[in-house]
Motif scaffolding. Structure first.
Motif, PDB file in Angstrom:
ATOM      1  N   ASP A  52     -53.033  -7.289  12.413  1.00 43.07           N
ATOM      2  CA  ASP A  52     -51.991  -8.312  12.457  1.00 43.07           C
ATOM      3  C   ASP A  52     -52.457  -9.642  13.029  1.00 43.07           C
ATOM      4  O   ASP A  52     -51.923 -10.697  12.664  1.00 43.07           O
ATOM      5  N   LYS A  53     -53.445  -9.606  13.928  1.00 41.08           N
ATOM      6  CA  LYS A  53     -53.851 -10.834  14.616  1.00 41.08           C
ATOM      7  C   LYS A  53     -55.254 -11.285  14.239  1.00 41.08           C
ATOM      8  O   LYS A  53     -55.439 -12.399  13.746  1.00 41.08           O
ATOM      9  N   VAL A  54     -56.254 -10.430  14.445  1.00 43.12           N
ATOM     10  CA  VAL A  54     -57.636 -10.869  14.229  1.00 43.12           C
ATOM     11  C   VAL A  54     -57.906 -11.151  12.762  1.00 43.12           C
ATOM     12  O   VAL A  54     -58.507 -12.175  12.420  1.00 43.12           O
ATOM     13  N   ARG A  55     -57.466 -10.254  11.894  1.00 43.95           N
ATOM     14  CA  ARG A  55     -57.712 -10.473  10.460  1.00 43.95           C
ATOM     15  C   ARG A  55     -57.045 -11.756   9.983  1.00 43.95           C
ATOM     16  O   ARG A  55     -57.612 -12.498   9.168  1.00 43.95           O
ATOM     17  N   ALA A  56     -55.860 -12.049  10.501  1.00 44.15           N
ATOM     18  CA  ALA A  56     -55.120 -13.234  10.068  1.00 44.15           C
ATOM     19  C   ALA A  56     -55.690 -14.521  10.654  1.00 44.15           C
ATOM     20  O   ALA A  56     -55.475 -15.605  10.103  1.00 44.15           O
ATOM     21  N   GLN A  57     -56.398 -14.415  11.795  1.00 43.95           N
ATOM     22  CA  GLN A  57     -56.932 -15.604  12.461  1.00 43.95           C
ATOM     23  C   GLN A  57     -58.408 -15.401  12.794  1.00 43.95           C
ATOM     24  O   GLN A  57     -58.863 -15.746  13.879  1.00 43.95           O
ATOM     25  N   PHE A  58     -59.146 -14.859  11.848  1.00 43.36           N
ATOM     26  CA  PHE A  58     -60.514 -14.441  12.123  1.00 43.36           C
ATOM     27  C   PHE A  58     -61.377 -15.587  12.642  1.00 43.36           C
ATOM     28  O   PHE A  58     -62.069 -15.447  13.657  1.00 43.36           O
TER      29      PHE A  58
END
Length: 234
Positions: free
Chosen positions: A77-83
């Motif tokens: 939810d977080k890292v993939r979306a804001q890599f």
């Protein structure tokens, strides 16, 4: 977080292969993240660790007892979306790395930092292709830009799941080099964590233990150990 505060509604927990990896099923229904994305993880080992957490829940779901689930949710939810943003934050630690800011007093601490931290920088020179420069004092001194670029490229080469764990390895230790050392198995994670606490251990030896600070350190150590396990399962 209201979706977490609910009673257990399932009887069976299973792991199932899917196109991009593995997922966890509750009575045959696939688990989703808090953002309603499919909870798909890269390895069976990680899926089994998550499944064990769901199986261990009793009457009410307690997310505090589900670290692998929480880390997988963060990766998706977080890292993939804001890599790119996360990678940049983590890579920036190379320019202020804990191992490079040395005491100028007392001599005993100076000697201990030299003896314990220099071998990590030596390892990084061989394993990461970068030699960061150490200096005395807390005033910022910029590292070589090309060295930082090489480190940043290695951070960006991580997967979203690896980066989620690596973020914690770096931020908890205060060192990009120690984060890489833990991720790549240079030494046992307990030893790497000890190296990150060298200054605190010295202060405790001189002035005694602050119990509140010790408890906070133990919590951070547990989080560091979990991050290492999550990285290995990624």
């Amino acid at each position: 977080m209201s979706e977490w505060k609910r009673k257990r509604f399932w009887k069976e927990v299973g792991v199932a292969p899917v196109d991009e990896g593995f997922t966890v099923e509750l009575d045959g229904r696939r688990v989703k993240t808090p953002a309603k994305a499919a909870l798909v993880v890269p390895t069976r080992g990680m899926a089994e660790a998550i499944a064990a957490e769901w199986a261990a829940q009793e009457d009410e779901i307690d997310p505090r007892s589900m670290p692998f689930t929480r880390s997988a949710n963060a990766a998706i939810d977080k890292v993939r979306a804001q890599f790119d943003e996360v990678a940049e934050i983590v890579a920036a630690y190379g320019d202020t790395d804990l191992l490079c800011y040395r005491a100028d007093f007392p001599q005993g601490l100076i000697d201990r930092q030299t003896a314990e931290w220099d071998p990590v920088l030596d390892w990084a020179e061989t394993a990461l292709g970068v030699r960061l420069r150490a200096h005395s004092g807390v005033i910022h001194r910029a590292q070589d830009a090309s060295a930082l670029a090489r480190l940043a490229a290695q951070v960006r080469a991580l997967s979203a799941f690896q980066l989620a764990a690596f973020h914690d390895l770096v931020t908890l230790s205060g060192s990009l080099v120690l984060g890489f050392a833990a991720a790549r198995g240079w030494r046992a994670p307990e030893e790497i964590w000890r190296l990150s606490r060298l200054d605190e251990a010295w202060q405790e030896a001189q002035w005694g233990v602050d119990e509140e600070a010790r408890q906070m350190a133990e919590t951070k150590k547990a989080d560091f150990m979990h991050a290492k396990r999550f990285f290995d399962l990624s």
